[in-house]
Design a protein around this motif. Structure first.
Motif, PDB file in Angstrom:
ATOM      1  N   ARG A   1     -66.376-117.157  62.659  1.00 30.70           N
ATOM      2  CA  ARG A   1     -65.178-117.564  62.327  1.00 30.70           C
ATOM      3  C   ARG A   1     -63.931-116.706  61.451  1.00 30.70           C
ATOM      4  NH1 ARG A   1     -63.014-122.421  64.039  1.00 30.70           N
ATOM      5  NH2 ARG A   1     -61.404-123.259  62.860  1.00 30.70           N
TER       6      ARG A   1
ATOM      7  N   SER B   1     -69.386-114.100  68.621  1.00 28.24           N
ATOM      8  CA  SER B   1     -69.461-115.679  69.193  1.00 28.24           C
ATOM      9  C   SER B   1     -69.967-116.508  67.775  1.00 28.24           C
ATOM     10  CB  SER B   1     -70.420-115.700  70.558  1.00 28.24           C
ATOM     11  OG  SER B   1     -71.883-115.262  69.946  1.00 28.24           O
TER      12      SER B   1
ATOM     13  N   THR C   1     -64.566-113.536  72.939  1.00 23.38           N
ATOM     14  CA  THR C   1     -65.266-114.686  73.176  1.00 23.38           C
ATOM     15  C   THR C   1     -64.954-116.115  72.481  1.00 23.38           C
ATOM     16  OG1 THR C   1     -67.782-115.491  72.729  1.00 23.38           O
ATOM     17  CG2 THR C   1     -66.848-114.028  71.055  1.00 23.38           C
ATOM     18  N   GLU C   2     -65.510-116.882  72.530  1.00 21.52           N
ATOM     19  CA  GLU C   2     -64.906-118.039  71.580  1.00 21.52           C
ATOM     20  C   GLU C   2     -65.637-117.840  70.265  1.00 21.52           C
ATOM     21  OE1 GLU C   2     -63.353-120.875  71.844  1.00 21.52           O
ATOM     22  OE2 GLU C   2     -62.471-120.029  73.819  1.00 21.52           O
TER      23      GLU C   2
ATOM     24  N   SER D   1     -60.944-111.730  69.594  1.00 22.77           N
ATOM     25  CA  SER D   1     -61.152-113.280  69.850  1.00 22.77           C
ATOM     26  C   SER D   1     -60.483-113.923  68.968  1.00 22.77           C
ATOM     27  CB  SER D   1     -62.878-113.394  69.515  1.00 22.77           C
ATOM     28  OG  SER D   1     -63.568-112.701  70.527  1.00 22.77           O
TER      29      SER D   1
END
Length: 369
Positions: free
Chosen positions: A252, A249, A180-181, A273
């Motif tokens: 970070r 998602s 995912t982002e 990711s």
């Protein structure tokens, strides 16, 4: 091993093919989606390809759970404890039995009594784990460092005590299930003490530049943040099928200050990711992350703070993210699932009825000439 030339000259009447649909039964404590420990998700990731090979796979649970009726997940049929009273009778016709942790002695006993091949999965290097796996037809280590410790353990015992065959299957992570982002949080999954719950909140207190996400774990006493930490959020335990949406998602950076990890599945899921992972250098995390890992000792809070502050720099984060993605791609390319399926299917070939053993006898005779 047979060379290509040798295989080309094998007698035409000797044929070796994948066995027809097998009945494979596993007995374990709990199973997804309600039991979210990494070892259970590893087992599920190993059983799915057996289903894809056309085999019938049933998991029998040894502990009551919140799901009380038989259910299906990824083609695997799961029998809850509440419906599994006839486990011992039902598995008499199984072609292969599988287990791990505390269920191994029971399953191994049934396997010996009924002459059914048994597979034991080792998720740790504890002496009890190795002892219970003694004599297994197939012993699966979840990492190379666990394999090395297992070999040291078994070196003290006579040959009849040893597992008949061993392989390494690193916990499979299907990258597209988790990709995912990335979000904007520094995240810890499972807030118990061994996973670093207390250290997590200390780091949060000293780095107000970051927002922190704590995910309650599936086991262990959870350590909650102290009052008045405005940059912290805690969410309930997330099923593995929802980790992409609800955890990765939003993340970070993934923090893993674990006291013990035999592999570290969450770290590999995050890498899918491109989420950088800061980890305590347990042997498992060093092996799973490789060059992608950013390592800091869990008793050195300053090292964690400095690593997080460095990742505030977009250039540093992008560099670490590329390494994480590269590690995910490497593990995907080097998946051990084909080795695993072949090993399970070979147990069934070796167990086939006497009328079908002529091919094996012919092959051995031919090789000896």
């Amino acid at each position: 091993m047979d060379s290509a030339a040798t295989r080309a000259h094998m007698p035409p009447q000797v044929s070796f093919t994948r066995p027809k649909s097998l009945s494979i039964a596993a007995r374990v404590y709990g199973y997804p989606p309600t039991h979210n420990a990494g070892s259970e998700w590893m087992l599920h990731s190993m059983l799915r390809p057996l289903v894809e090979h056309g085999h019938r796979v049933t998991v029998w649970l040894s502990h009551p759970g919140s799901i009380e009726k038989r259910y299906d997940i990824g083609g695997v049929s799961v029998v809850p404890y509440q419906e599994g009273a006839d486990f011992a009778a039902a598995v008499q016709k199984a072609d292969v039995l599988i287990s791990h942790f505390e269920n191994v002695p029971l399953v191994s006993g049934l396997a010996r009594t009924r002459q059914i091949p048994v597979v034991v999965i080792c998720h740790d290097n504890f002496a009890t784990t190795f002892h219970n796996a003694a004599g297994a037809d197939l012993l699966v280590y979840n990492s190379e460092w666990i394999r090395r410790d297992g070999e040291i353990f078994y070196a003290r015992y006579p040959p009849e005590f040893l597992p008949k065959r061993t392989i390494v299957v690193r916990p499979p992570v299907i990258a597209e299930d988790y990709r995912t982002e990335p979000g904007d949080r520094a995240t810890l999954v499972n807030l118990n003490a061994d996973k670093g719950g207390e250290l997590f909140w200390r780091i949060a207190a000293w780095t107000p530049e970051w927002s922190f996400l704590g995910v309650r774990g599936a086991y262990g006493q959870q350590i909650m943040p102290p009052p008045r930490l405005p940059n912290c959020e805690v969410v309930d335990s997330v099923p593995g099928t929802n980790m992409r949406e609800h955890v990765y998602s939003r993340s970070r950076v993934m923090l893993m200050p674990s006291l013990y990890e035999s592999w570290g599945r969450v770290a590999v899921e995050a890498c899918a990711s491109g989420i950088p992972v800061i980890a305590h250098p347990t042997p498992g995390l060093v092996e799973s992350l490789g060059a992608a890992g950013i390592f800091a000792y869990r008793d050195d809070v300053n090292a964690w703070i400095h690593a997080l502050l460095a990742l505030r720099d977009p250039v540093n984060w992008a560099r670490a993210s590329r390494r994480a993605k590269a590690r995910s791609e490497q593990l995907t390319r080097e998946s051990d699932l084909d080795l695993w399926c072949d090993a399970v299917e070979s147990l069934a070939r070796e167990r086939r009825p006497a009328s079908l053993r002529g091919a094996s006898a012919a092959r051995r005779l031919w090789r000896s000439q």
